[in-house]
Design an enzyme around this catalytic site. Structure first.
Site, PDB file in Angstrom:
ATOM      1  N   HIS A  24       0.709  38.476   0.829  1.00 25.03           N
ATOM      2  CA  HIS A  24       0.430  39.866   0.458  1.00 25.03           C
ATOM      3  C   HIS A  24       1.224  40.263  -0.788  1.00 25.03           C
ATOM      4  O   HIS A  24       0.722  40.991  -1.647  1.00 25.03           O
ATOM      5  CB  HIS A  24       0.747  40.804   1.626  1.00 25.03           C
ATOM      6  CG  HIS A  24      -0.106  40.536   2.841  1.00 25.03           C
ATOM      7  ND1 HIS A  24      -1.470  40.355   2.758  1.00 25.03           N
ATOM      8  CD2 HIS A  24       0.213  40.396   4.168  1.00 25.03           C
ATOM      9  CE1 HIS A  24      -1.954  40.137   3.980  1.00 25.03           C
ATOM     10  NE2 HIS A  24      -0.949  40.141   4.840  1.00 25.03           N
TER      11      HIS A  24
ATOM     12  N   ARG B 259      -4.195  33.039   4.102  1.00 25.11           N
ATOM     13  CA  ARG B 259      -4.461  31.599   3.958  1.00 25.11           C
ATOM     14  C   ARG B 259      -3.737  31.025   2.746  1.00 25.11           C
ATOM     15  O   ARG B 259      -3.268  29.894   2.765  1.00 25.11           O
ATOM     16  CB  ARG B 259      -5.971  31.353   3.862  1.00 25.11           C
ATOM     17  CG  ARG B 259      -6.668  31.422   5.222  1.00 25.11           C
ATOM     18  CD  ARG B 259      -8.149  31.553   5.086  1.00 25.11           C
ATOM     19  NE  ARG B 259      -8.524  32.917   4.732  1.00 25.11           N
ATOM     20  CZ  ARG B 259      -9.728  33.292   4.342  1.00 25.11           C
ATOM     21  NH1 ARG B 259     -10.690  32.388   4.200  1.00 25.11           N
ATOM     22  NH2 ARG B 259      -9.987  34.551   4.076  1.00 25.11           N
TER      23      ARG B 259
ATOM     24  N   LEU C  50      -9.111  54.411 -16.759  1.00 24.24           N
ATOM     25  CA  LEU C  50      -9.659  53.670 -15.619  1.00 24.24           C
ATOM     26  C   LEU C  50      -9.459  54.504 -14.360  1.00 24.24           C
ATOM     27  O   LEU C  50      -8.384  55.059 -14.151  1.00 24.24           O
ATOM     28  CB  LEU C  50      -8.913  52.329 -15.456  1.00 24.24           C
ATOM     29  CG  LEU C  50      -9.295  51.476 -14.245  1.00 24.24           C
ATOM     30  CD1 LEU C  50     -10.669  50.821 -14.461  1.00 24.24           C
ATOM     31  CD2 LEU C  50      -8.245  50.379 -13.982  1.00 24.24           C
TER      32      LEU C  50
ATOM     33  N   ASP D 150      -9.426  39.342  -0.341  1.00 28.90           N
ATOM     34  CA  ASP D 150      -9.210  38.571   0.887  1.00 28.90           C
ATOM     35  C   ASP D 150      -8.610  37.193   0.571  1.00 28.90           C
ATOM     36  O   ASP D 150      -8.802  36.656  -0.517  1.00 28.90           O
ATOM     37  CB  ASP D 150     -10.553  38.409   1.618  1.00 28.90           C
ATOM     38  CG  ASP D 150     -10.356  38.055   3.083  1.00 28.90           C
ATOM     39  OD1 ASP D 150      -9.240  38.242   3.608  1.00 28.90           O
ATOM     40  OD2 ASP D 150     -11.327  37.588   3.708  1.00 28.90           O
ATOM     41  N   GLY D 151      -7.902  36.659   1.560  1.00 28.46           N
ATOM     42  CA  GLY D 151      -7.368  35.299   1.448  1.00 28.46           C
ATOM     43  C   GLY D 151      -5.863  35.227   1.250  1.00 28.46           C
ATOM     44  O   GLY D 151      -5.310  34.139   1.067  1.00 28.46           O
TER      45      GLY D 151
HETATM   46  C1  IPE Z   1     -11.187  42.733   4.720  1.00 30.19           C
HETATM   47  O1  IPE Z   1     -10.564  41.532   5.006  1.00 30.19           O
HETATM   48  C2  IPE Z   1     -10.185  43.819   4.569  1.00 30.19           C
HETATM   49  C3  IPE Z   1      -9.365  43.770   3.363  1.00 30.19           C
HETATM   50  C4  IPE Z   1      -9.462  42.884   2.407  1.00 30.19           C
HETATM   51  C5  IPE Z   1      -8.395  44.810   3.230  1.00 30.19           C
HETATM   52  P1  IPE Z   1     -10.350  41.029   6.516  1.00 30.19           P
HETATM   53  O2  IPE Z   1      -9.666  39.724   6.416  1.00 30.19           O
HETATM   54  O3  IPE Z   1      -9.697  42.079   7.313  1.00 30.19           O
HETATM   55  O4  IPE Z   1     -11.864  40.869   7.009  1.00 30.19           O
HETATM   56  P2  IPE Z   1     -12.500  39.942   8.142  1.00 30.19           P
HETATM   57  O5  IPE Z   1     -11.765  40.243   9.418  1.00 30.19           O
HETATM   58  O6  IPE Z   1     -12.312  38.524   7.716  1.00 30.19           O
HETATM   59  O7  IPE Z   1     -13.940  40.335   8.162  1.00 30.19           O
HETATM   60  C1  IPE Z   2      -6.462  40.132   2.715  1.00 30.04           C
HETATM   61  O1  IPE Z   2      -5.922  38.937   3.102  1.00 30.04           O
HETATM   62  C2  IPE Z   2      -5.506  41.286   2.847  1.00 30.04           C
HETATM   63  C3  IPE Z   2      -5.812  42.148   3.978  1.00 30.04           C
HETATM   64  C4  IPE Z   2      -6.799  42.029   4.807  1.00 30.04           C
HETATM   65  C5  IPE Z   2      -4.917  43.271   4.207  1.00 30.04           C
HETATM   66  P1  IPE Z   2      -5.853  38.494   4.625  1.00 30.04           P
HETATM   67  O2  IPE Z   2      -4.566  38.949   5.188  1.00 30.04           O
HETATM   68  O3  IPE Z   2      -7.055  38.902   5.364  1.00 30.04           O
HETATM   69  O4  IPE Z   2      -5.825  36.925   4.437  1.00 30.04           O
HETATM   70  P2  IPE Z   2      -6.657  35.834   5.228  1.00 30.04           P
HETATM   71  O5  IPE Z   2      -8.098  36.245   5.195  1.00 30.04           O
HETATM   72  O6  IPE Z   2      -6.102  35.825   6.622  1.00 30.04           O
HETATM   73  O7  IPE Z   2      -6.401  34.575   4.482  1.00 30.04           O
HETATM   74 MG    MG Z   3      -8.888  38.081   5.643  1.00 30.21          MG
END
Ligand code: IPE
Ligand code: IPE
Ligand code: MG
Length: 217
Positions: free
Chosen positions: A30, A17, A124, A13-14
């Site tokens: 991404h 941002r 792996l 995640d992140g």
């Molecule tokens: C979880 O992240 C899904 C993935 C990393 C693929 P999200 O960004 O979708 O989750 P929430 O909405 O913050 O819980």
């Molecule tokens: C995780 O990053 C990737 C996916 C959920 C597909 P995000 O796209 O959720 O990035 P943030 O959380 O908005 O920063």
């Molecule tokens: Mg996210």
């Protein structure tokens, strides 16, 4: 047979941002996230990881704008096609978990291709969760091996419907580091901390004395 070793799962995640903080479109986050996946897959076996399960696209992510979901799914397709030869060479067995019936045809073909090309890999086991919902997987009885260590980057501390069943006894490791900045050093730090935890599975602490002082079990 895949060697045993830790099963580490990661909620990557992140990305968004990370990109926004740099004035870039979310899809750039991404893309940078895909480079982090490569680093982590390469570094995992040396850390004693035998299985790695990565959350790439959740069933709830369909709620995002079409521009973002299509960019993400295209990126995943490119990643799987591009990495297949390297996975074969390095003995990485790739499997996809999640729904297959709603994916673009090109991505479905890339998944089938990488799964069959890497089926005999033993170094792996790499599970990539795409259009994945743990609740749905539980209803269908689709499971992976129990998770030893669950990592979530990006600062949130929740499961977001990832591996609910398999994380029953997992150790959790959260970091504010955003996924595109995650690398082998962070993975090693998580595994090191995991090694210092005492997993009790409901039993007594290893160093515990008798339940009643003076009475041994
Ligand atoms: C979880 O992240 C899904 C993935 C990393 C693929 P999200 O960004 O979708 O989750 P929430 O909405 O913050 O819980
Ligand atoms: C995780 O990053 C990737 C996916 C959920 C597909 P995000 O796209 O959720 O990035 P943030 O959380 O908005 O920063
Ligand atoms: Mg996210």
């Amino acid at each position: 047979m895949i060697q045993r070793g830790l099963h580490v799962a990661a909620i990557m995640d992140g990305n968004g941002r990370w990109a926004t903080a740099r004035g870039l479109p979310r899809r750039a986050g991404h893309r940078a996230g895909a480079r982090a996946v490569r680093r982590v897959v390469e570094g995992a076996p040396a850390l004693g990881i035998g299985e790695l399960t990565l959350f790439a696209f959740s069933s709830d992510n369909w709620q995002r704008p079409l521009t973002e979901t299509s960019a993400l799914l295209r990126l995943l397709e490119g990643y799987l096609r591009g990495e297949a030869p390297r996975c074969v060479a390095e003995g990485v067995r790739v499997r996809m978990i999640g729904r297959r019936d709603r994916l673009p045809a090109g991505l479905s073909a890339a998944i089938a291709g990488v799964e069959s090309a890497t089926a005999t890999g033993t170094h792996l086991a790499l599970n990539i969760a795409i259009d994945y919902s743990s609740r749905r997987a539980m209803e269908l009885g689709e499971r992976v091996r129990d998770v030893d260590l669950l990592i979530r980057t990006g600062g949130e501390q929740r499961l977001s419907d990832f591996l609910l069943w398999e994380c029953a006894w997992a150790e959790f490791w959260f970091t504010p580091v955003r996924w595109p900045d995650f690398g082998v050093a962070e993975l090693a730090a998580a595994v090191r901390e995991y090694g210092c935890r005492e997993r009790r599975f409901g039993g007594p602490p290893a160093a515990a004395g008798p339940a009643v002082p003076g009475v041994s079990a």
